[in-house]
Design a protein around this motif. Structure first.
Motif, PDB file in Angstrom:
ATOM      1  N   THR A 183       7.866 -52.499  30.262  1.00  0.00           N
ATOM      2  CA  THR A 183       8.837 -51.449  29.977  1.00  0.00           C
ATOM      3  C   THR A 183      10.085 -51.640  30.820  1.00  0.00           C
ATOM      4  OG1 THR A 183       7.071 -49.900  29.488  1.00  0.00           O
ATOM      5  CG2 THR A 183       9.207 -48.966  29.991  1.00  0.00           C
ATOM      6  N   SER A 238      14.378 -50.214  30.858  1.00  0.00           N
ATOM      7  CA  SER A 238      15.403 -49.421  30.189  1.00  0.00           C
ATOM      8  C   SER A 238      16.308 -50.356  29.410  1.00  0.00           C
ATOM      9  CB  SER A 238      16.206 -48.647  31.230  1.00  0.00           C
ATOM     10  OG  SER A 238      17.249 -47.957  30.606  1.00  0.00           O
ATOM     11  N   PRO A 241       5.286 -39.260  26.675  1.00  0.00           N
ATOM     12  CA  PRO A 241       6.508 -39.335  27.493  1.00  0.00           C
ATOM     13  C   PRO A 241       7.455 -38.157  27.321  1.00  0.00           C
ATOM     14  CG  PRO A 241       5.971 -41.498  26.638  1.00  0.00           C
ATOM     15  CD  PRO A 241       5.007 -40.542  26.003  1.00  0.00           C
ATOM     16  N   GLU A 242       7.587 -37.646  26.081  1.00  0.00           N
ATOM     17  CA  GLU A 242       8.489 -36.510  25.856  1.00  0.00           C
ATOM     18  C   GLU A 242       8.010 -35.276  26.621  1.00  0.00           C
ATOM     19  OE1 GLU A 242       8.860 -39.431  22.607  1.00  0.00           O
ATOM     20  OE2 GLU A 242       7.137 -38.411  23.504  1.00  0.00           O
ATOM     21  N   THR A 248       8.344 -35.848  30.468  1.00  0.00           N
ATOM     22  CA  THR A 248       9.754 -35.686  30.836  1.00  0.00           C
ATOM     23  C   THR A 248      10.122 -34.202  30.908  1.00  0.00           C
ATOM     24  OG1 THR A 248      10.381 -37.794  29.851  1.00  0.00           O
ATOM     25  CG2 THR A 248      12.133 -36.159  30.097  1.00  0.00           C
ATOM     26  N   TYR A 254       0.863 -52.760  32.051  1.00  0.00           N
ATOM     27  CA  TYR A 254       1.853 -52.542  30.997  1.00  0.00           C
ATOM     28  C   TYR A 254       1.175 -52.279  29.660  1.00  0.00           C
ATOM     29  CZ  TYR A 254       4.922 -54.231  34.609  1.00  0.00           C
ATOM     30  OH  TYR A 254       5.591 -54.362  35.799  1.00  0.00           O
ATOM     31  N   PRO A 266       1.427 -47.803  29.583  1.00  0.00           N
ATOM     32  CA  PRO A 266       2.831 -47.850  29.149  1.00  0.00           C
ATOM     33  C   PRO A 266       3.466 -46.470  29.095  1.00  0.00           C
ATOM     34  CG  PRO A 266       1.388 -48.134  27.259  1.00  0.00           C
ATOM     35  CD  PRO A 266       0.519 -48.206  28.497  1.00  0.00           C
ATOM     36  N   TYR A 267       2.643 -45.444  28.846  1.00  0.00           N
ATOM     37  CA  TYR A 267       3.180 -44.083  28.720  1.00  0.00           C
ATOM     38  C   TYR A 267       3.801 -43.592  30.017  1.00  0.00           C
ATOM     39  CZ  TYR A 267      -1.476 -43.048  30.658  1.00  0.00           C
ATOM     40  OH  TYR A 267      -2.613 -43.036  31.443  1.00  0.00           O
ATOM     41  N   ASP A 287       7.184 -45.404  30.185  1.00  0.00           N
ATOM     42  CA  ASP A 287       8.100 -44.812  29.199  1.00  0.00           C
ATOM     43  C   ASP A 287       8.580 -43.437  29.664  1.00  0.00           C
ATOM     44  OD1 ASP A 287       7.812 -47.028  27.603  1.00  0.00           O
ATOM     45  OD2 ASP A 287       6.350 -46.116  26.241  1.00  0.00           O
ATOM     46  N   THR A 336      11.251 -43.906  32.400  1.00  0.00           N
ATOM     47  CA  THR A 336      12.532 -44.315  31.832  1.00  0.00           C
ATOM     48  C   THR A 336      13.214 -43.145  31.116  1.00  0.00           C
ATOM     49  OG1 THR A 336      11.748 -46.589  31.558  1.00  0.00           O
ATOM     50  CG2 THR A 336      13.658 -45.937  30.255  1.00  0.00           C
ATOM     51  N   MET A 337      12.430 -42.419  30.328  1.00  0.00           N
ATOM     52  CA  MET A 337      12.979 -41.280  29.587  1.00  0.00           C
ATOM     53  C   MET A 337      13.476 -40.192  30.544  1.00  0.00           C
ATOM     54  SD  MET A 337      11.038 -39.154  26.565  1.00  0.00           S
ATOM     55  CE  MET A 337      10.798 -40.647  25.612  1.00  0.00           C
ATOM     56  N   ALA A 365      10.704 -49.501  35.672  1.00  0.00           N
ATOM     57  CA  ALA A 365      10.937 -48.529  34.599  1.00  0.00           C
ATOM     58  C   ALA A 365      12.004 -47.505  34.979  1.00  0.00           C
ATOM     59  CB  ALA A 365       9.636 -47.813  34.257  1.00  0.00           C
TER      60      ALA A 365
END
Length: 372
Positions: free
Chosen positions: A2, A4, A59-60, A63, A128, A132-133, A136, A139-140, A209
């Protein structure tokens, strides 16, 4: 891996990074362990709809939750810490971990004897592929923060993770994990080494990330006596800092170690390659500064239970803490452990605002002394 794909927004507020690097600051930065989580009504509302690990793995949602305290205490927090959990590493290793309401983490099939390692754990872990979540979400979140404050990543320390994996959850005695280190020392070191390798890869991945600082949580360090801490915790904590910084090279970020209850190891911890050592409430500012001799930035250390004590108690303890550690040199204000789930949000606000106010007062006093 991951990464950006677009540049991160410029950082507008780097106070905590400067404090971690040992630079003089205009006041002590402040954040709180577990600042995103159960004590916030907006987080509890999110949990009505979503399982704990679903939030971690989406991730949403991670975040959104990470930003909740930054938005609620606008201008009072000097860092965000990604919403995740130290137990994603045992999950990456192949173990099932559930978060049971009212109980906490639960491993349906803990490690019972060393032979279980070969049966239950993956020999090689690609973080990775497995996590990954988290990358992510980092980064988000870094983009969503828009440079308001730096973003912290974190990992659990090997001894603490090993203890969870053997105990199957929380424990008052850690008798099963301790049986391992005394009865199976060789196999215990092999397990700790395997966990360390994953911790290193995971920490490096978080920085790549977008994490701008890292904390290593040795939450059960204080369950070991000095001799056993030196054997089963310290070498692995040392490895993580050394290896992560070596692998990242010029990308390296400040790193913090927090070994709760391991008051006897403070001097040793301050000689490792960590920039910051977080201390719990069993230290006085004077003893912590004496043990570390200015080698590292200190972080901490108000007892989280003071937040139940009412306004007068909170103001007195926060004031004493900031005045004790000093506001402009090698200090990051925090609690001595994570904020507790039933703390009133008003108590947290008073703690943060008191740290700000007293920090600025102490900074002004220090400047006046220097000018005199």
């Amino acid at each position: 891996m991951t990464n950006s794909t677009k540049p991160f927004p410029p950082l507008k507020h780097d106070l905590i990074l400067r404090a971690a690097r040992g630079e003089k600051t205009e006041r002590a930065p402040v954040w709180v362990m577990r600042q995103a989580g159960r004590y916030l009504p907006e987080f509890r509302a999110e949990r009505v709809e979503n399982d704990f690990f679903k939030i971690c793995r989406t991730p949403e949602l991670a975040t959104k939750v990470t930003l909740q305290p930054i938005d609620r205490y606008d201008g009072l927090l000097d860092a965000a810490i990604i919403f995740s959990d130290i137990l994603v590493i045992p999950q990456a290793l192949g173990m099932t971990v559930e978060m049971v309401p009212g109980k906490g983490p639960h491993f349906p099939n803990p490690l019972v004897v060393p032979a279980d390692i070969a049966v239950q754990l993956k020999e090689k872990v690609d973080v990775y592929q497995e996590l990954p979540y988290v990358f992510d979400a980092i980064t988000m979140t870094r983009h969503a923060l828009e440079g308001r404050v730096p973003l912290l990543g974190f990992v659990g320390a090997p001894w603490t993770l090993m203890a969870y994996m053997i105990e199957g959850g929380g424990s008052k005695t850690l008798s099963k994990a301790k049986e391992w280190i005394f009865k199976y020392p060789k196999e215990s070191h092999e397990l700790l080494t395997r966990i360390t390798d994953v911790c290193v890869d995971f920490a490096v991945g978080q920085v790549r990330a977008g994490a701008q600082m890292l904390q290593v949580f040795e939450s059960w360090g204080g369950e070991l006596g000095p001799h056993d801490f030196e054997l089963f915790s310290l070498p692995y904590l040392a490895q993580i800092a050394k290896r992560v910084k070596a692998e990242l090279g010029s990308e390296a970020v400040p790193m913090t170690v927090f070994a709760k209850g391991s008051w006897y190891a403070l001097e040793q911890l301050s000689t490792l390659e960590y920039d910051t050592v977080s201390v719990d409430w069993t230290h006085s500012p004077e003893s912590a500064k004496a043990a570390t001799k200015g080698r590292v930035t200190l972080q901490g250390n108000m007892d989280p239970n003071v937040l139940y004590g009412g306004d007068e108690a909170i103001v007195a303890a926060a004031t004493r803490m900031v005045r004790g550690f000093g506001s402009t040199g090698r200090y990051i204000a925090n609690l001595g452990h994570g904020i507790l789930p039933t703390v009133p949000v008003e108590a947290m606000h008073l703690f943060l605002s008191t740290v700000h106010r007293v920090g600025l007062e102490v900074a002004a006093e220090e400047q006046a002394r220097e000018s005199a």
